[in-house]
Design an enzyme around this catalytic site. Structure first.
Site, mmCIF file in Angstrom:
data_model
loop_
_atom_site.group_PDB
_atom_site.id
_atom_site.type_symbol
_atom_site.label_atom_id
_atom_site.label_comp_id
_atom_site.label_asym_id
_atom_site.label_seq_id
_atom_site.Cartn_x
_atom_site.Cartn_y
_atom_site.Cartn_z
ATOM 1 C CB SER A 1 -0.857 -0.070 1.380
ATOM 2 O OG SER A 1 -1.432 1.270 1.556
ATOM 3 C CB SER A 2 0.255 4.828 -1.292
ATOM 4 O OG SER A 2 -0.909 5.057 -0.516
ATOM 5 C CB CYS A 3 0.170 3.652 4.248
ATOM 6 S SG CYS A 3 0.089 1.841 4.714
ATOM 7 C CE LYS B 1 -0.420 -4.921 3.032
ATOM 8 N NZ LYS B 1 -1.043 -6.089 2.350
HETATM 9 N N1 LIG Z 1 -8.705 -1.282 0.042
HETATM 10 C C1 LIG Z 1 -7.565 -0.544 -0.272
HETATM 11 O O1 LIG Z 1 -7.858 0.909 -0.290
HETATM 12 C C2 LIG Z 1 -6.213 -0.893 -0.429
HETATM 13 C C3 LIG Z 1 -5.780 -2.409 -0.389
HETATM 14 N N2 LIG Z 1 -4.576 -2.790 -0.530
HETATM 15 C C4 LIG Z 1 -4.171 -4.177 -0.541
HETATM 16 O O2 LIG Z 1 -4.763 -5.021 -1.157
HETATM 17 C C5 LIG Z 1 -5.039 -6.158 -0.872
HETATM 18 C C6 LIG Z 1 -6.430 -6.723 -0.459
HETATM 19 O O3 LIG Z 1 -7.244 -5.748 0.201
HETATM 20 P P1 LIG Z 1 -8.940 -5.593 -0.049
HETATM 21 O O4 LIG Z 1 -9.205 -6.385 -1.140
HETATM 22 O O5 LIG Z 1 -9.190 -4.162 0.007
HETATM 23 O O6 LIG Z 1 -9.244 -6.025 1.280
HETATM 24 P P2 LIG Z 1 -10.444 -7.158 1.737
HETATM 25 O O7 LIG Z 1 -10.414 -6.698 2.943
HETATM 26 O O8 LIG Z 1 -11.481 -6.705 0.918
HETATM 27 O O9 LIG Z 1 -10.067 -8.585 1.480
HETATM 28 C C7 LIG Z 1 -9.363 -9.107 2.057
HETATM 29 C C8 LIG Z 1 -9.470 -10.695 1.970
HETATM 30 O O10 LIG Z 1 -8.065 -11.303 2.691
HETATM 31 C C9 LIG Z 1 -8.616 -12.463 3.312
HETATM 32 N N3 LIG Z 1 -8.187 -12.464 4.615
HETATM 33 C C10 LIG Z 1 -7.888 -11.842 5.741
HETATM 34 N N4 LIG Z 1 -7.429 -12.409 6.856
HETATM 35 C C11 LIG Z 1 -7.125 -13.781 6.293
HETATM 36 C C12 LIG Z 1 -6.789 -15.052 6.860
HETATM 37 N N5 LIG Z 1 -6.274 -14.994 8.212
HETATM 38 N N6 LIG Z 1 -6.826 -16.235 6.266
HETATM 39 C C13 LIG Z 1 -7.320 -16.135 4.805
HETATM 40 N N7 LIG Z 1 -7.721 -15.005 4.281
HETATM 41 C C14 LIG Z 1 -7.636 -13.990 4.976
HETATM 42 C C15 LIG Z 1 -10.202 -12.214 3.343
HETATM 43 O O11 LIG Z 1 -10.610 -13.442 3.162
HETATM 44 P P3 LIG Z 1 -12.247 -13.886 3.616
HETATM 45 O O12 LIG Z 1 -13.184 -13.071 2.664
HETATM 46 O O13 LIG Z 1 -12.501 -15.118 3.158
HETATM 47 O O14 LIG Z 1 -12.321 -13.715 5.048
HETATM 48 C C16 LIG Z 1 -10.537 -11.465 2.361
HETATM 49 O O15 LIG Z 1 -11.027 -11.816 1.130
HETATM 50 C C17 LIG Z 1 -4.141 -6.192 0.767
HETATM 51 O O16 LIG Z 1 -2.989 -6.519 0.727
HETATM 52 C C18 LIG Z 1 -4.224 -4.582 0.881
HETATM 53 O O17 LIG Z 1 -3.281 -4.174 1.388
HETATM 54 C C19 LIG Z 1 -3.529 -1.843 -1.013
HETATM 55 C C20 LIG Z 1 -3.714 -0.497 -1.228
HETATM 56 C C21 LIG Z 1 -5.271 0.192 -0.910
HETATM 57 C C1 LIG Z 2 -5.309 2.729 1.773
HETATM 58 C C2 LIG Z 2 -4.741 3.308 2.958
HETATM 59 O O1 LIG Z 2 -6.070 3.746 4.042
HETATM 60 C C3 LIG Z 2 -5.683 4.313 5.303
HETATM 61 O O2 LIG Z 2 -5.287 5.445 5.205
HETATM 62 P P1 LIG Z 2 -5.894 6.746 4.675
HETATM 63 O O3 LIG Z 2 -6.016 7.009 3.644
HETATM 64 O O4 LIG Z 2 -5.641 7.756 5.755
HETATM 65 O O5 LIG Z 2 -7.470 6.235 5.233
HETATM 66 P P2 LIG Z 2 -9.167 6.198 5.055
HETATM 67 O O6 LIG Z 2 -9.439 6.128 3.556
HETATM 68 O O7 LIG Z 2 -9.796 5.722 6.103
HETATM 69 O O8 LIG Z 2 -9.290 8.110 5.160
HETATM 70 C C4 LIG Z 2 -8.816 9.051 4.402
HETATM 71 C C5 LIG Z 2 -9.031 10.585 4.716
HETATM 72 O O9 LIG Z 2 -10.463 10.522 4.645
HETATM 73 C C6 LIG Z 2 -11.091 11.140 5.788
HETATM 74 N N1 LIG Z 2 -12.268 10.731 6.137
HETATM 75 C C7 LIG Z 2 -13.436 11.690 6.198
HETATM 76 N N2 LIG Z 2 -14.633 10.956 6.310
HETATM 77 C C8 LIG Z 2 -14.275 9.788 6.482
HETATM 78 C C9 LIG Z 2 -15.184 8.499 6.854
HETATM 79 O O10 LIG Z 2 -16.295 8.702 6.849
HETATM 80 N N3 LIG Z 2 -14.437 7.520 6.811
HETATM 81 C C10 LIG Z 2 -13.047 7.242 6.493
HETATM 82 N N4 LIG Z 2 -12.555 5.992 6.792
HETATM 83 N N5 LIG Z 2 -12.204 8.421 6.408
HETATM 84 C C11 LIG Z 2 -12.894 9.364 6.236
HETATM 85 C C12 LIG Z 2 -9.885 10.576 6.802
HETATM 86 O O11 LIG Z 2 -9.996 11.167 8.127
HETATM 87 C C13 LIG Z 2 -8.698 10.647 6.081
HETATM 88 O O12 LIG Z 2 -8.307 11.897 6.242
HETATM 89 C C14 LIG Z 2 -4.487 3.717 5.886
HETATM 90 O O13 LIG Z 2 -4.893 3.379 7.188
HETATM 91 C C15 LIG Z 2 -3.954 2.663 5.150
HETATM 92 O O14 LIG Z 2 -4.248 1.323 5.643
HETATM 93 C C16 LIG Z 2 -3.933 2.462 3.740
HETATM 94 O O15 LIG Z 2 -3.026 1.749 3.219
#
Ligand SMILES: NC(=O)C1=CN([C@@H]2O[C@H](COP(=O)(O)OP(=O)(O)OC[C@H]3O[C@@H](n4cnc5c(N)ncnc54)[C@H](OP(=O)(O)O)[C@@H]3O)[C@@H](O)[C@H]2O)C=CC1
Ligand SMILES: C[C@H]1O[C@H](OP(=O)(O)OP(=O)(O)OC[C@H]2O[C@@H](n3cnc4c(=O)[nH]c(N)nc43)[C@H](O)[C@@H]2O)[C@@H](O)[C@@H](O)C1=O
Length: 321
Positions: A108-110, A141
């Site tokens: 992730s970008s974080c 990560k």
């Molecule tokens: N969402 C975002 O904004 C971002 C996501 N990413 C990365 O992308 C990837 C996927 O994220 P995303 O699809 O959003 O996440 P989701 O929460 O939607 O999906 C995560 C998946 O991981 C599986 N999982 C979690 N814990 C376990 C475990 N203990 N054993 C087996 N499977 C597990 C879950 O399986 P099940 O459903 O079967 O429980 C689920 O399908 C991650 O690596 C994340 O860091 C990167 C940048 C941004």
């Molecule tokens: C993908 C990335 O996602 C996470 O980082 P983040 O970008 O800071 O996360 P976010 O999407 O939850 O928030 C973005 C911004 O938005 C604001 N904000 C306003 N109102 C709501 C609100 O209602 N919900 C949420 N969640 N945020 C809100 C919030 O306060 C912040 O300023 C990481 O922890 C990290 O895990 C990671 O990799």
């Protein structure tokens, strides 16, 4: 890659994993493997090793992780650190020991420093301190990136890390406590609009922080396309940013989603909630030079996600930590 290559997509039911699965199916890949967390708990090393020995996948895409928005990351540091380390260590080490040659790790970008120069270049990794709200997740990560880099360096295998910016799309988490900002806004504005229609009164929407931070958003089907590109091509480096190269303020995002959902009431900013990183715009030139770039505009992606949200209310129940 041959169409019958055995590809294991870890986390295939999640937002990212399901998008990668759809993409590979659409491209004619017929030998995909997926296991839910109840079928295979990736935190369990022995279970993961048994799975590898039995299934013998040829390629692994790691889209399984403990994932959440800013508040979940801040409130559950141990789960975000430990579970992600366990999942990725078991998957990466198991793949290496079972002679798997190709592995895609998603971070992730974080992972980049909180106050790094913008746009974020891959070489800024580990040059300064992390954002406190998500340092736990970021450290896990970073360890994943470095583990894959070590395998690549020492054994010459095609283990590559892709760092997506903030993602959104179908199968996102719409739980208001644990979600990321974009799905949270879709749900908040939509539900307030419905209340406005029901009561004929203006309904305010409460959002977190100041609204001033800037974020970049990538539609998840574009990420799946990037993963497919990395599967089809041997990328020459260990780490690639994946994004659009464009960002906007959280306030601007709110106005865009408010317009798309048709909400008309006031927006209130809750300053007791954290802002997080002020900005994390990706430099996407490395991936562009390799031959891939994003194609979906933010407005188009939000409209598609909103349509998915409207048709799938049963899929956005409470997400437990
Ligand atoms: N969402 C975002 O904004 C971002 C996501 N990413 C990365 O992308 C990837 C996927 O994220 P995303 O699809 O959003 O996440 P989701 O929460 O939607 O999906 C995560 C998946 O991981 C599986 N999982 C979690 N814990 C376990 C475990 N203990 N054993 C087996 N499977 C597990 C879950 O399986 P099940 O459903 O079967 O429980 C689920 O399908 C991650 O690596 C994340 O860091 C990167 C940048 C941004
Ligand atoms: C993908 C990335 O996602 C996470 O980082 P983040 O970008 O800071 O996360 P976010 O999407 O939850 O928030 C973005 C911004 O938005 C604001 N904000 C306003 N109102 C709501 C609100 O209602 N919900 C949420 N969640 N945020 C809100 C919030 O306060 C912040 O300023 C990481 O922890 C990290 O895990 C990671 O990799």
């Amino acid at each position: 890659m041959k169409k019958n290559t055995k590809i294991y997509i870890a986390g295939h039911r999640g937002m990212v994993g399901s998008a990668i699965w759809r993409k590979l199916e659409a491209e004619g890949y017929i030998n995909l493997i997926g296991k839910t967390s109840s079928e295979l708990d990736l935190r369990n090393q022995q279970a993961v090793n048994e799975f590898y020995s039995k299934e013998m996948p040829e390629v692994v895409v790691d889209a399984a992780a403990r994932v959440g928005g800013i508040l979940a990351n801040n409130d559950y540091p141990y789960q975000f650190l430990m579970e992600n380390l366990q999942i990725q260590n078991n998957l990466i080490d198991g793949a290496h020991k079972n002679n798997i040659e190709k592995f895609i790790f998603l971070g992730s970008s974080c992972i980049y420093p909180k106050l790094a120069p913008q746009p974020l270049k891959e070489e800024y990794l580990l040059t300064a301190s992390l954002e406190p709200t998500n340092q736990w997740y970021a450290i896990a990560k970073i360890a994943g990136v470095k583990t894959c880099e070590a395998i690549r360096k020492q054994f010459g295998k095609d283990f590559v890390s892709l760092m997506p910016t903030n993602l959104y799309g179908s199968h996102d988490n719409f739980d208001l406590k644990t979600s990321h900002v974009l799905p949270a806004m879709i749900r908040k504005f939509h539900e307030a609009k419905i209340r406005e229609e029901d009561t004929s009164h203006s309904e305010p929407v409460e959002l977190w922080g100041s609204g001033n931070p800037m974020r970049e958003f990538l539609f998840v089907d574009d990420l799946a396309d990037a993963v497919f590109f990395a599967l089809e091509n041997k990328l020459p480096e260990y780490l690639y940013n994946i994004g659009t190269g464009m960002d906007l303020t959280i306030k601007e995002l709110a106005e865009t989603i408010q317009k798309i959902t048709g909400h008309t009431g006031e927006i209130i900013w809750d300053s007791s909630k954290p802002d997080g990183t002020p900005r994390k715009l990706m430099d996407v030139s490395k991936m562009k030079n390799a031959g891939w770039e994003a194609t979906t505009s933010l407005e188009e992606g939000i409209k598609k996600t909103y349509q998915w949200f409207l048709g799938n209310s049963e899929k956005y129940k409470e997400v437990k930590m």
